[in-house]
Design a protein around this motif. Structure first.
Motif, PDB file in Angstrom:
ATOM      1  N   ALA A  80      54.254   2.509  78.447  1.00 59.22           N
ATOM      2  CA  ALA A  80      53.374   1.885  77.355  1.00 59.22           C
ATOM      3  C   ALA A  80      54.044   1.450  76.069  1.00 59.22           C
ATOM      4  CB  ALA A  80      52.160   2.945  77.029  1.00 59.22           C
TER       5      ALA A  80
ATOM      6  N   LEU B  57      48.462  -1.383  78.386  1.00 59.96           N
ATOM      7  CA  LEU B  57      47.667  -0.271  78.938  1.00 59.96           C
ATOM      8  C   LEU B  57      48.331   0.177  80.190  1.00 59.96           C
ATOM      9  CD1 LEU B  57      43.778   0.598  78.683  1.00 59.96           C
ATOM     10  CD2 LEU B  57      44.991   0.664  80.965  1.00 59.96           C
TER      11      LEU B  57
ATOM     12  N   THR C 158      45.284   7.669  81.256  1.00 61.82           N
ATOM     13  CA  THR C 158      45.248   6.280  80.947  1.00 61.82           C
ATOM     14  C   THR C 158      46.172   6.386  79.472  1.00 61.82           C
ATOM     15  OG1 THR C 158      43.435   5.693  81.731  1.00 61.82           O
ATOM     16  CG2 THR C 158      44.050   4.402  79.899  1.00 61.82           C
TER      17      THR C 158
ATOM     18  N   GLU D  85      47.087   4.012  76.139  1.00 63.06           N
ATOM     19  CA  GLU D  85      46.973   2.578  75.771  1.00 63.06           C
ATOM     20  C   GLU D  85      47.403   2.619  74.267  1.00 63.06           C
ATOM     21  OE1 GLU D  85      42.900  -0.120  74.575  1.00 63.06           O
ATOM     22  OE2 GLU D  85      42.827   1.796  75.306  1.00 63.06           O
TER      23      GLU D  85
ATOM     24  N   TYR E 169      49.558   5.816  70.041  1.00 64.31           N
ATOM     25  CA  TYR E 169      49.081   5.730  71.698  1.00 64.31           C
ATOM     26  C   TYR E 169      47.926   6.774  71.975  1.00 64.31           C
ATOM     27  CZ  TYR E 169      53.545   3.065  72.066  1.00 64.31           C
ATOM     28  OH  TYR E 169      54.434   2.284  71.556  1.00 64.31           O
TER      29      TYR E 169
END
Length: 993
Positions: A601, A607, A627, A629, A643
């Protein structure tokens, strides 16, 4: 754009004490004449020679010149004698309290600092600090304070940067500055440092400086004689047009600044260009953009230094302690140094904060904004590199703690530099910084009109947080805006922001285009616009609102910034030393994927998802979607990406049960196969899991080893840095000593040249007089001799050093020269002897002791002066004396006496002979003796002469003589032969009765 405060001195504490008597105005006691401070170091002697040799010899300059050079403290200077050769002015070595006068030059004595106070030169014993002495800066600062606009500084050859800060002080007072062209200087560091400031009015070789200096003084005197009321600068339109040109050229408006200040700067530029009419200067500005830039720089002359005004910084330190005592640890503290010039003020504030944090062992996030409209000053501030002359302003403790030596300069340490942000910013028109805790704006408001001052005070009120602190210059106040700020320290001009409803925002609307503002922001590391950023909580919650209820906010290094929801199933504190690294807190099965996802990332800025990860927690296994992002905070830059890591647990549906028929029909075998496959996969997964765990442990071990090695390297680096600092300090000390040695060497070269010239003159004098001379030492060894002595004593060049007694002389009957010299050395009584050579020449031999200037006997001097002619003249004189005595005898004798040559010619005739024979002396001297001898006696007389010619001695005899009237006289004659030095008979002497 910090400028010198007229009410505030810009000298060190020593100079302040020296100038306490100078409170009534600059240089009143000195009279209205310019004072020129000339600074030089290594290579300065030749520059002084060229400068003073070019001064007009047929007119007075009307100026006083003060020479400040780096001199060896323990070596007597001959600078006064050297300068005196090239100028008709009187040259003095300064004594304490000496008053200055025009058309005179004054030279600093060795091992002293010097200041000018109320027209008198004060000598100060130097303080031993281990740092190079900055005598030139020290004097020029006092010159600026004492003489104001009449002060002139000249920077000549030298190494280092001494004189630069003193020149800034003189320029701030409206004085004039000259510097030697670097190409003409033996050492160009000092003039180049002054030129790099952009404040030097004239850059010339020393030989061209006097003409320009006299032209400047004449132009200034002519301007002053017009009087303040006659100058056209008082008219409104020229100033408006000049300010309009400045605004168009620079984008900065000085219309609301005090006109007196602008008038003085414009008049000074007119004097530099020898222009009397403002209209002519306006035309020059329209045609020459460089002069517009020079005028702009003159208006922006910033005189600043580290920890300027110690009392103000002491009061500021107390306020920092009070303010931070109520501030949570780790909070952001924002400081704004307005008109910071070259950054000394901003760095001083940052050092105060850092010192307080180290003292209290508390850590805060510090941001110090330094702004100014002078791009050159901001460039200097960003570089953080300052001349060595800051040692007069920064204590040795702070210098060693916050600065690193770099060549002839000092660089601010990175730990301080990283807390500062410098940018070009016009406080009059650009948007202000906001949410500030401290603002420092010193010595700027005094140059602004009342309306602009009021607006800036309101702007500072808007920019400060509640109870924020404002620091002003010693001659500034908040004026009629007392409802906005309450005084904290009236003497130090510290104020506290008060809450009020009258001012809700900045009153200075930005006049620059939006793009200009963004460019200014882009140069700073942090945005200067007041747009607020979202706090981590709101930022995280908004991002998680449409995703999952559990997540954390981290930076690119994986440090936790904010935690949302129950993250215990995914993260747990790691045993050992506490930390906020998410990689150490991740549970089994998650750490490896989490590290990979964050790395991807941060690289792609996109993402990244890792679905259906198996996670072990509290003895159970669950499936999680991971996840990562990237998040950009509002108003942030690309370097501030955060993040968001979201955890979403997946509940898998249970598999449907097989029917009985399927089991009976043969499901046993597939079931058994499936179980075996599951067992195999489980074993493989367990093996991989063990492999990954071991790999991770090995990586952690390697990381610990690297960390340990890094700590060792840091320790070694600190030791090397300490050694480097010691070497730099030694280098500076050696450089200072080298400058002093260069000065001493230049003086010695001049002295050697003088001695060589004197030696040549002495050699030619001794050779021209023809006096033979021998110099011998105490051991009677030859030290030196002249060519004229070689015919008397057999000396050659290789005989130097040989004993005098070993050398053969050409003197007749004299061989005791060495003994006589030894006797003179023992008794110190000179001797004189007459000696004769083999060639019959006579010499006067003198032997005297050899005395030094300190009256020390170091040998003897033997001289031979030829006296042959004197001896010959003496002999002739003795002969003449004998003849004179004989003539007296002849004159006074009662006998007739005659002298006659061998040929009978009468040579002498006395009075008695005249009385006896009748002829006068004049008649007789023309006659021959034969005229007096009767014919019968001539043969006998001739026989007598022949006998006398043989030097035979004759007895008296009787004979006859004739008188003038021809009578024969009987006489008794005694005849004697006269013999010369060669024993030859040359005449006959007769006595006749």
């Amino acid at each position: 754009m910090t400028t010198e405060d007229p009410a505030e001195g810009d000298l060190s504490e020593t100079v302040d004490r020296t100038l306490t008597a100078n409170a009534d105005g600059p240089g009143e006691a000195a009279g209205a004449f310019p004072v020129v401070g000339i600074g030089a170091s290594a290579g300065g002697l030749s520059a002084f020679e060229a400068f003073f040799s070019a001064m007009p010899a047929d007119q007075d300059s009307g100026m006083a010149f003060v020479l400040v050079q780096h001199l060896a403290p323990d070596h007597k200077s001959i600078l006064v004698e050297l300068v005196q050769r090239y100028t008709r002015m009187e040259v003095f070595e300064v004594t304490d309290g000496m008053r200055i006068s025009p058309n005179c030059a004054y030279v600093i004595p060795p091992n002293h600092e010097m200041a000018l106070s109320n027209g008198a030169l004060q000598l100060i014993e130097p303080v031993v600090t281990g740092s190079p002495r900055l005598s030139i800066d020290f004097f020029l600062r006092s010159l600026a304070q004492d003489q104001g606009e009449r002060a002139i500084c000249v920077i000549l050859s030298g190494s280092g940067s001494d004189g630069t800060l003193g020149m800034r002080a003189i320029k701030a007072e409206g004085g004039m500055a000259m510097a030697q062209t670097p190409t003409s200087a033996e050492y160009d560091a000092m003039p180049r440092s002054a030129i790099d400031t952009g404040l030097v009015d004239f850059t010339l070789p020393p030989a061209e400086m006097p003409a320009q200096l006299l032209a400047y003084v004449r132009s200034r005197s002519r301007k002053a004689s017009l009087g303040p009321s006659s100058t056209a600068l008082k008219a409104e339109h020229p100033i408006k047009e000049i300010l309009a040109l400045l605004r168009a050229h620079t984008g900065h408006d000085f219309a609301q600044f005090k006109m007196n200040t602008i008038n003085r700067r414009v008049e000074r530029r007119m004097v530099v260009h020898k222009i009397d009419q403002p209209g002519q200067y306006l035309l020059l500005l329209q045609e020459d953009p460089a002069e517009l830039e020079a005028l702009f720089r003159d208006l922006l002359i910033g005189v600043t230094k580290f920890f300027r005004d110690a009392e103000a910084f002491d009061a500021m330190q107390e306020q920092i302690a009070r303010r931070l005592a109520s501030t949570p640890v780790g909070s952001l503290v924002r400081v704004w140094a307005v008109a910071c010039s070259t950054g000394e003020e901003a760095y001083s504030l940052a050092i105060l904060f850092r010192e307080h944090m180290e003292l209290t062992k508390q850590n805060f996030k510090l941001q110090v904004f330094g702004t100014d409209i002078d791009s050159r000053a901001i460039a200097t501030a960003r570089a953080g590199l300052y001349p060595s002359s800051i040692v007069t302003d920064v204590s040795p403790e702070r210098l060693s703690r916050w600065f690193s030596p770099e060549g002839d300069c000092y660089r601010i340490n990175k730990s301080i530099r990283d807390t500062l942000i410098f940018s070009e910013h016009d406080v009059v028109k650009d948007p202000p910084f906001s949410r500030l805790d401290f603002i420092s704006c010193r010595n700027l408001l005094i140059y602004m009109g009342p309306e602009l001052q009021r607006k800036l005070i309101q702007l500072f009120h808007y920019a400060l947080n509640q109870d924020g602190v404002l620091l002003l210059g010693s001659a500034e106040t908040v004026g009629d805006s007392a409802e906005l700020f309450a005084p904290l320290e009236r003497k130090a001009k510290l104020y506290r922001r008060q809450q009020t409803h009258s001012a809700t925002g900045p009153l200075l609307a930005p006049s620059a285009p939006r793009a200009t503002i963004h460019r200014s922001v882009g140069r700073a590391r942090f945005p200067s616009l007041p747009a607020p950023e979202l706090p981590p909580r709101e930022l995280t919650e908004r991002a998680l609102l449409a995703r999952a209820p559990v997540g954390v906010l981290v930076n690119a290094r994986g440090d936790l910034l904010y935690v949302h929801g129950h993250t215990g199933r995914y993260l747990q504190p790691a045993p050992g030393e506490a930390g906020l690294s998410i990689f150490r807190m991740a549970r089994d099965g998650l750490a490896h994927h989490l590290q990979n996802a964050l790395q991807r990332a941060s690289t792609t800025k996109e993402l990244v998802c890792y679905p259906k990860l198996r996670l072990k927690a509290d003895g159970s296994t669950s499936t999680v979607n991971l996840t990562v992002e990237p998040i950009w905070p509002r108003g942030g830059s690309a370097n501030e990406v955060l993040y968001l890591i979201a955890f979403e647990e997946i509940r898998l549906s249970e598999p449907s049960s097989p029917s009985d028929g399927e089991l009976d029909a043969g499901g046993a075998a597939p079931q058994q196969t499936s179980d075996a496959r599951i067992a195999l996969l489980t074993q493989e997964l367990r093996a991989k899991d063990e492999y990954l765990r071991s790999t991770q442990e090995e990586a952690q071990i390697a990381n610990e080893q690297l960390r340990s090695a890094n700590e060792e390297l840091q320790s070694i680096n600190e030791e090397l840095q300490s050694t480097n600092e010691e070497l730099e300090t030694s280098k500076e000390e050696l450089q200072s000593v080298n400058e002093e040695l260069a000065t001493v060497n230049a003086e010695l070269e001049t002295k050697v040249s003088d001695l060589s010239c004197a030696n040549n003159d002495l050699n030619n004098l001794m050779a021209g007089t023809g006096v033979g001379t021998i110099f011998v030492d105490h051991q009677l060894c030859v030290r030196r001799f002249t060519p004229a002595v070689t015919p008397l004593v057999n000396l050659i060049r290789t005989d130097v050093g040989r004993p005098l007694g070993h050398i053969v002389s050409n003197l007749l009957g004299y061989d005791s020269l060495a003994l006589d010299v030894k006797d003179v050395l023992e008794t110190l009584i000179p001797k004189e002897l007459e000696v004769k050579t083999q060639s019959a020449a006579w010499f006067l031999l003198r032997i005297r002791p050899y005395r030094t200037l300190e009256n020390v006997i170091e040998g003897a001097v033997v001289t031979f002066t030829e006296i042959t002619e004197q001896k010959r003249a003496q002999r002739v004189l003795l002969e003449h004396e004998a003849l004179r005595r004989m003539a007296a005898v002849m004159r006074d004798s009662t006998d007739a006496i005659t002298v006659q040559g061998l040929d009978g010619q009468i040579l002498a005739w006395n009075r008695c002979a005249t009385a006896r024979y009748g002829w006068s002396e004049a008649e007789a001297l023309t006659m021959n003796i034969r005229a007096l001898i009767p014919d019968s006696q001539r043969e006998a007389a001739l026989a007598v002469v022949r006998r006398l010619a043989q030097a035979e001695v004759l007895e008296p005899f009787r004979t006859q003589r004739l008188t003038k009237d021809s009578k024969v006289v009987e006489i008794s004659m005694t005849a004697t032969a006269l013999v010369n030095g060669a024993q030859e008979v040359y005449a006959v002497f007769t006595t006749e009765r």
